[in-house]
Write a protein that holds these residues in place. Structure first.
Motif, PDB file in Angstrom:
ATOM      1  N   ILE A 161       0.713  -1.377  -0.160  1.00 28.29           N
ATOM      2  CA  ILE A 161      -0.013  -0.175   0.047  1.00 28.29           C
ATOM      3  C   ILE A 161       0.957   1.305  -0.005  1.00 28.29           C
ATOM      4  O   ILE A 161       0.622   2.298  -0.772  1.00 28.29           O
ATOM      5  N   ARG A 162       1.780   1.400   0.918  1.00 32.81           N
ATOM      6  CA  ARG A 162       2.863   2.370   0.951  1.00 32.81           C
ATOM      7  C   ARG A 162       3.526   2.604  -0.286  1.00 32.81           C
ATOM      8  O   ARG A 162       3.556   3.832  -0.701  1.00 32.81           O
ATOM      9  N   ASN A 163       3.985   1.743  -1.112  1.00 37.16           N
ATOM     10  CA  ASN A 163       4.749   1.858  -2.227  1.00 37.16           C
ATOM     11  C   ASN A 163       4.002   1.599  -3.575  1.00 37.16           C
ATOM     12  O   ASN A 163       4.578   1.545  -4.655  1.00 37.16           O
ATOM     13  N   LYS A 164       2.707   1.601  -3.261  1.00 41.03           N
ATOM     14  CA  LYS A 164       1.941   1.303  -4.594  1.00 41.03           C
ATOM     15  C   LYS A 164       2.303   0.083  -5.419  1.00 41.03           C
ATOM     16  O   LYS A 164       2.342   0.004  -6.841  1.00 41.03           O
ATOM     17  N   ASN A 165       2.783  -1.046  -4.611  1.00 41.90           N
ATOM     18  CA  ASN A 165       2.921  -2.321  -5.383  1.00 41.90           C
ATOM     19  C   ASN A 165       1.900  -3.042  -5.564  1.00 41.90           C
ATOM     20  O   ASN A 165       0.848  -3.106  -4.831  1.00 41.90           O
ATOM     21  N   ILE A 166       1.730  -3.627  -6.800  1.00 45.86           N
ATOM     22  CA  ILE A 166       0.690  -4.671  -6.892  1.00 45.86           C
ATOM     23  C   ILE A 166       0.761  -6.001  -6.291  1.00 45.86           C
ATOM     24  O   ILE A 166       1.831  -6.327  -6.242  1.00 45.86           O
ATOM     25  N   ILE A 167      -0.241  -6.541  -5.858  1.00 43.72           N
ATOM     26  CA  ILE A 167      -0.195  -7.838  -4.859  1.00 43.72           C
ATOM     27  C   ILE A 167      -1.050  -8.818  -5.816  1.00 43.72           C
ATOM     28  O   ILE A 167      -2.332  -8.636  -6.159  1.00 43.72           O
ATOM     29  N   SER A 168      -0.504 -10.230  -5.601  1.00 44.57           N
ATOM     30  CA  SER A 168      -1.398 -11.298  -5.995  1.00 44.57           C
ATOM     31  C   SER A 168      -1.976 -11.941  -4.749  1.00 44.57           C
ATOM     32  O   SER A 168      -1.017 -12.326  -3.756  1.00 44.57           O
ATOM     33  N   ILE A 169      -3.232 -11.985  -4.822  1.00 41.87           N
ATOM     34  CA  ILE A 169      -3.703 -12.624  -3.679  1.00 41.87           C
ATOM     35  C   ILE A 169      -4.713 -14.048  -4.024  1.00 41.87           C
ATOM     36  O   ILE A 169      -5.435 -13.875  -5.055  1.00 41.87           O
ATOM     37  N   SER A 170      -4.255 -14.930  -3.139  1.00 38.59           N
ATOM     38  CA  SER A 170      -5.098 -16.215  -3.244  1.00 38.59           C
ATOM     39  C   SER A 170      -6.212 -15.991  -2.212  1.00 38.59           C
ATOM     40  O   SER A 170      -5.983 -15.979  -0.883  1.00 38.59           O
ATOM     41  N   TYR A 171      -7.403 -15.983  -2.520  1.00 36.96           N
ATOM     42  CA  TYR A 171      -8.551 -15.733  -1.882  1.00 36.96           C
ATOM     43  C   TYR A 171      -9.607 -16.752  -1.921  1.00 36.96           C
ATOM     44  O   TYR A 171     -10.251 -17.090  -2.834  1.00 36.96           O
ATOM     45  N   GLN A 172     -10.078 -17.287  -0.672  1.00 36.79           N
ATOM     46  CA  GLN A 172     -11.131 -18.404  -0.665  1.00 36.79           C
ATOM     47  C   GLN A 172     -12.265 -17.901   0.125  1.00 36.79           C
ATOM     48  O   GLN A 172     -12.426 -17.775   1.488  1.00 36.79           O
ATOM     49  N   PRO A 173     -13.454 -17.616  -0.723  1.00 31.21           N
ATOM     50  CA  PRO A 173     -14.697 -17.057   0.145  1.00 31.21           C
ATOM     51  C   PRO A 173     -15.595 -18.049   0.790  1.00 31.21           C
ATOM     52  O   PRO A 173     -14.898 -19.182   0.510  1.00 31.21           O
ATOM     53  N   PHE A 174     -15.989 -17.729   1.538  1.00 33.73           N
ATOM     54  CA  PHE A 174     -17.029 -18.910   2.332  1.00 33.73           C
ATOM     55  C   PHE A 174     -17.855 -19.493   1.497  1.00 33.73           C
ATOM     56  O   PHE A 174     -18.286 -18.864   0.372  1.00 33.73           O
ATOM     57  N   GLY A 175     -17.924 -20.647   1.472  1.00 34.39           N
ATOM     58  CA  GLY A 175     -18.522 -21.993   0.585  1.00 34.39           C
ATOM     59  C   GLY A 175     -17.870 -22.150  -0.428  1.00 34.39           C
ATOM     60  O   GLY A 175     -18.511 -22.795  -1.303  1.00 34.39           O
ATOM     61  N   LYS A 176     -16.779 -21.564  -0.926  1.00 38.06           N
ATOM     62  CA  LYS A 176     -15.787 -22.294  -1.942  1.00 38.06           C
ATOM     63  C   LYS A 176     -15.021 -23.147  -1.616  1.00 38.06           C
ATOM     64  O   LYS A 176     -14.451 -22.968  -0.526  1.00 38.06           O
ATOM     65  N   LYS A 177     -14.814 -24.225  -2.347  1.00 43.18           N
ATOM     66  CA  LYS A 177     -13.854 -25.244  -2.079  1.00 43.18           C
ATOM     67  C   LYS A 177     -12.418 -24.873  -2.454  1.00 43.18           C
ATOM     68  O   LYS A 177     -11.398 -25.265  -1.634  1.00 43.18           O
ATOM     69  N   GLU A 178     -12.159 -24.108  -3.341  1.00 47.02           N
ATOM     70  CA  GLU A 178     -10.683 -23.670  -3.873  1.00 47.02           C
ATOM     71  C   GLU A 178     -10.655 -22.203  -3.603  1.00 47.02           C
ATOM     72  O   GLU A 178     -11.749 -21.431  -3.971  1.00 47.02           O
ATOM     73  N   PRO A 179      -9.357 -21.873  -3.410  1.00 46.45           N
ATOM     74  CA  PRO A 179      -9.281 -20.267  -3.492  1.00 46.45           C
ATOM     75  C   PRO A 179      -9.100 -19.831  -4.918  1.00 46.45           C
ATOM     76  O   PRO A 179      -8.699 -20.513  -5.661  1.00 46.45           O
ATOM     77  N   LYS A 180      -9.228 -18.435  -5.203  1.00 48.71           N
ATOM     78  CA  LYS A 180      -9.164 -17.812  -6.306  1.00 48.71           C
ATOM     79  C   LYS A 180      -8.276 -16.900  -6.331  1.00 48.71           C
ATOM     80  O   LYS A 180      -7.974 -16.101  -5.402  1.00 48.71           O
ATOM     81  N   LYS A 181      -7.448 -16.751  -7.559  1.00 55.07           N
ATOM     82  CA  LYS A 181      -6.327 -15.723  -7.645  1.00 55.07           C
ATOM     83  C   LYS A 181      -6.968 -14.492  -8.140  1.00 55.07           C
ATOM     84  O   LYS A 181      -7.723 -14.272  -8.852  1.00 55.07           O
ATOM     85  N   HIS A 182      -6.484 -13.495  -7.391  1.00 54.20           N
ATOM     86  CA  HIS A 182      -6.855 -12.027  -7.630  1.00 54.20           C
ATOM     87  C   HIS A 182      -5.550 -11.299  -7.900  1.00 54.20           C
ATOM     88  O   HIS A 182      -4.811 -11.222  -7.026  1.00 54.20           O
TER      89      HIS A 182
END
Length: 340
Positions: A161-182
């Motif tokens: 956030i401080r340096n304005k770097n893009i981040i790759s997030i692996s995120y698993q919402p409730f009810g989903k079996k597998e995480p999704k890339k963002h």
């Protein structure tokens, strides 16, 4: 940093003034001593202002009895037993320290803070000693988890956030079996009810990008990329100004008319539901308010928590939702409580 250095200078001046092994220090000796200890040049005018503040600034609470002794040609405390380190900690100061220590202890697993772990532990012990000496019991009990889930990603996300770097997030919402890339442009972090959330722009190659809320406890991985992004104008305060909680939507705020039983009046007035809250009626029969908010999950949860003490009068579609929830609850209990 200025305030931090000022407090350090006060301590250094106090060290010189309370040193019984040396003669009263001159202004130049105080300047040289502080410059050496801080490893930065300090002016005579700065030290003079510090001495004045230690003597007269009521917000500091020192009111130090400093005088220039013409015979000794140096500065002294007229009260030989005085030291700013001997000033007692007030109940308000102690409560503030407890809150600060509790917050620091929650985040001491973050690499950027972990390096100060020994200092945090020492401060925690000192506060605990003062607390037990004063009351022999806890002053403040915070309703918080032992550890925030997903806190291990905090350092990289804050740095991104401080340096304005893009981040790759692996995120698993409730009810989903597998995480999704963002792929995310991170903007800020928000806390709500003992959970941490990242608010950022979710970037898509084939469809419109939009701001999303990512709960830390559902982040499986977060990688800070070398590539950066251009931050667009974004008003953090305005973003949540019409929202309760963290579930944001593009829906427009709606005016809600909420009727409470009169016994709830004092509580609702002392703990407003939202900053837009206005009192419409306050009588012995009812307490009615209006708020203008976006209808979301957190709002519904909050309204339902009032149970039979609340009736939603407007908007009608929200009243219908509340009625349906109440009917479902009643139906659920029919299978538990037999008919007489």
């Amino acid at each position: 940093m200025k305030n931090k250095n000022a407090l350090t200078r006060y301590r250094l001046i106090d060290n010189l003034m309370t040193n019984k092994q040396r003669k009263p220090p001159t202004l130049k000796e105080i300047v040289d001593y502080i410059s050496e200890k801080l490893n930065i040049p300090v002016s005579e005018s700065s030290v003079q202002k510090d001495i004045y503040a230690m003597r007269y600034d009521s917000s500091l609470g020192f009111l130090a009895p400093i005088e220039f002794d013409r015979f000794a040609r140096g500065y002294i405390y007229t009260d030989q037993e005085y030291s700013i380190n001997k000033i007692p900690v007030s109940a308000e100061d102690l409560q503030g320290l407890e809150l600060a220590v509790d917050i620091l202890e929650q985040f001491k697993d973050i690499p950027a803070i972990k390096m100060f772990e020994d200092s945090i532990n020492k401060l925690a012990l000192a506060v605990k000693f003062n607390r037990e000496s004063a009351m022999r019991s806890n002053i403040v009990m915070l309703d918080r988890p032992k550890r925030y889930v997903g806190i291990e990603f905090m350092a990289d996300i804050v740095d991104a956030i401080r340096n304005k770097n893009i981040i790759s997030i692996s995120y698993q919402p409730f009810g989903k079996k597998e995480p999704k890339k963002h792929t995310v442009h991170p903007y800020f972090i928000k806390e709500y009810q003992n959970r941490m959330y990242l608010i950022g722009k979710d970037i898509h190659a084939t469809k419109a990008s939009k701001f999303l809320t990512f709960s830390f406890d559902r982040i499986k991985d977060a990688i800070k990329m070398h590539s950066t992004f251009d931050e667009e104008h974004f008003d953090k305060e305005l973003y949540y100004s019409n929202t309760i909680g963290v579930s944001y939507s593009d829906n427009k705020p709606e005016k809600l008319i909420l009727r409470f039983v009169p016994e709830q009046a004092n509580y609702i007035q002392s703990q407003p539901i939202h900053t837009t809250q206005k009192i419409i009626k306050n009588t012995k029969n009812a307490f009615v308010i209006s708020i203008e908010v976006i209808i979301n999950y957190e709002l519904m949860t909050l309204l339902n928590s009032f149970g039979e003490k609340l009736i939603v009068e407007k908007p009608i579609h929200l009243a219908e939702k509340m009625k349906k929830t109440a009917q479902t609850m009643l139906s659920n209990y029919k299978s538990v409580i037999p008919k007489n």
